[in-house]
Design an enzyme around this catalytic site. Structure first.
Site, PDB file in Angstrom:
ATOM      1  N   ARG A 236       0.859  -1.737   0.340  1.00 53.47           N
ATOM      2  CA  ARG A 236      -0.245  -0.097  -0.177  1.00 53.47           C
ATOM      3  C   ARG A 236       0.297   1.386   0.300  1.00 53.47           C
ATOM      4  O   ARG A 236       2.294   1.351   0.748  1.00 53.47           O
ATOM      5  CB  ARG A 236      -1.038   0.036   1.559  1.00 53.47           C
ATOM      6  CG  ARG A 236      -2.134  -0.978   1.031  1.00 53.47           C
ATOM      7  CD  ARG A 236      -2.946  -0.639   0.475  1.00 53.47           C
ATOM      8  NE  ARG A 236      -4.327  -1.230   0.222  1.00 53.47           N
ATOM      9  CZ  ARG A 236      -4.324  -1.953  -0.718  1.00 53.47           C
ATOM     10  NH1 ARG A 236      -3.705  -3.179  -0.840  1.00 53.47           N
ATOM     11  NH2 ARG A 236      -5.819  -3.263  -0.397  1.00 53.47           N
ATOM     12  N   GLU A 265      -4.593   6.589  -4.395  1.00 51.46           N
ATOM     13  CA  GLU A 265      -4.824   6.107  -5.772  1.00 51.46           C
ATOM     14  C   GLU A 265      -5.357   7.177  -6.537  1.00 51.46           C
ATOM     15  O   GLU A 265      -6.999   7.227  -5.858  1.00 51.46           O
ATOM     16  CB  GLU A 265      -4.933   4.938  -5.726  1.00 51.46           C
ATOM     17  CG  GLU A 265      -3.277   4.176  -5.077  1.00 51.46           C
ATOM     18  CD  GLU A 265      -3.778   3.039  -5.223  1.00 51.46           C
ATOM     19  OE1 GLU A 265      -2.863   2.092  -4.667  1.00 51.46           O
ATOM     20  OE2 GLU A 265      -4.662   2.165  -6.217  1.00 51.46           O
ATOM     21  N   HIS A 283      -1.710  -0.407  -9.965  1.00 48.69           N
ATOM     22  CA  HIS A 283      -2.039  -1.611  -8.924  1.00 48.69           C
ATOM     23  C   HIS A 283      -2.387  -2.856  -9.720  1.00 48.69           C
ATOM     24  O   HIS A 283      -3.927  -3.333  -9.744  1.00 48.69           O
ATOM     25  CB  HIS A 283      -3.723  -0.930  -8.258  1.00 48.69           C
ATOM     26  CG  HIS A 283      -3.613  -1.172  -6.703  1.00 48.69           C
ATOM     27  ND1 HIS A 283      -4.134  -0.731  -5.584  1.00 48.69           N
ATOM     28  CD2 HIS A 283      -3.715  -2.515  -6.679  1.00 48.69           C
ATOM     29  CE1 HIS A 283      -4.205  -1.352  -5.068  1.00 48.69           C
ATOM     30  NE2 HIS A 283      -3.715  -2.838  -4.986  1.00 48.69           N
TER      31      HIS A 283
HETATM   32  C1  GLV Z   1      -5.037  -5.547  -3.752  1.00 49.67           C
HETATM   33  O1  GLV Z   1      -4.292  -4.562  -3.375  1.00 49.67           O
HETATM   34  C2  GLV Z   1      -5.576  -5.604  -2.256  1.00 49.67           C
HETATM   35  O2  GLV Z   1      -5.177  -5.851  -1.290  1.00 49.67           O
HETATM   36  O3  GLV Z   1      -6.160  -6.891  -2.403  1.00 49.67           O
END
Ligand code: GLV
Length: 317
Positions: A236, A265, A283
């Site tokens: 993250r 994001e 992502h």
């Molecule tokens: C993606 O980033 C998730 O946390 O599934």
């Protein structure tokens, strides 16, 4: 039939399954809802199927209809939801662990390789037809036979370690707790982040985002990294202090940074876009068809179990 707000457009097969089980509000245009829209659209609902792009904070939770009893997040991470506020209001929160471990670990390796081998610079040079082979053209850093620090040795961290052993890397890790030997598989535990960083030629960030890990990669910790370290973040954006990272990239303390996740994001810190020693992805950690199907199947299952009066498999609060 229970009514579910599905905040984002899903894979068709997953939407079909949800339609069989529940009355659903779909989002065919895949618009990202503001907090106000989310509150309004969910007002007659019994549950929400959310995604990482929904910020369901304390304030939003306080304004949600009392009818809502579950938020099934279609992600393993749930830093986008205030799970304590949800619990206080009697809302169960679930996530989708396991099914995206391999896909995300694959991306972590891609980030490490892409950053260390200057893949983005290479792609731009190739695309612009602006290159010729030479002995010193785009020299990167070799990943094989190096030390890899893993920040967060949960399921995904361990899957990264497994892959990295194939590169003959020596694994070091920091976790809240030391793992039992069978899960460690020879990896070296570091009680504190600075000690991990001081042993990392490569570093993979794989911890969850929470109040303890927010900006844990910061000016103070980064200075302990081995010089010319390659860093990858497939977890993250909040875990990294962007200003400190940009400074470290400019001074080459960090040789290169590969990242798939961002603070705020889909915005990306503009300085990252100006730097060459960066490898960016939008992502994509869990972005394979099979994985996304599995995640949504799992979120659906959690809703189904909950409304059948069972404890959902992936309850996190
Ligand atoms: C993606 O980033 C998730 O946390 O599934």
């Amino acid at each position: 039939m229970k009514k579910i707000l599905i905040t984002r457009k899903l894979l068709k097969e997953n939407e079909e399954k949800l339609k069989e089980l529940f009355e659903v509000i779909l989002n065919p245009d895949d618009k990202i809802y503001s907090q106000e829209e989310l509150i309004k659209k969910s007002k007659d609902c019994d549950g929400i199927l959310s995604s990482v792009s929904d910020q369901i904070n304390k304030d939003t939770i306080s304004k949600l209809s009392a009818k809502i009893k579950i938020i099934a997040n279609g992600a393993v991470g749930f830093g986008n939801i205030d799970i304590d506020a949800a619990k206080q209001k009697g809302i169960a929160v679930t996530n989708t662990p396991d099914v995206l471990t391999d896909a995300t670990a694959d991306i972590a390796i891609l980030l490490l390789l892409g950053a260390s081998r200057r893949a983005l610079e290479g792609r731009i040079a190739a695309e612009n037809q602006n290159w010729k082979w030479s002995f010193d053209f785009l020299l990167g850093k070799q990943m094989s036979n190096k030390t890899l620090g893993i920040l967060g040795m949960g399921r995904i961290g361990r899957a990264v370690a497994k892959r990295a052993r194939g590169f003959n890397m020596q694994i070091h890790y920091h976790n809240r707790k030391k793992l039992p030997n069978d899960l460690e598989e020879g990896a070296v535990f570091h009680k504190d982040v600075k000690s991990l960083f001081a042993n990392s030629e490569f570093l993979s960030i794989n911890c969850p985002a929470n109040s303890e890990t927010t900006k844990i990669v910061n000016e103070d910790t980064l200075k302990h990294l081995l010089p010319n370290c390659v860093v990858a973040n497939s977890a993250r954006g909040d875990i990294v202090d962007d200003e400190a990272m940009i400074k470290a990239l400019k001074s080459k303390k960090v040789f290169a940074y590969g990242l798939d996740v961002y603070n705020g994001e889909p915005k990306i810190h503009p300085e990252y876009l100006k730097l060459k020693n960066i490898f960016l992805l939008p992502h994509l950690g869990s972005a394979t068809k099979r994985t996304r199907w599995d995640m949504l199947y799992r979120a659906t299952k959690n809703l189904e179990m909950f409304f059948n009066g069972e404890k959902p498999k992936d309850l996190v609060n």
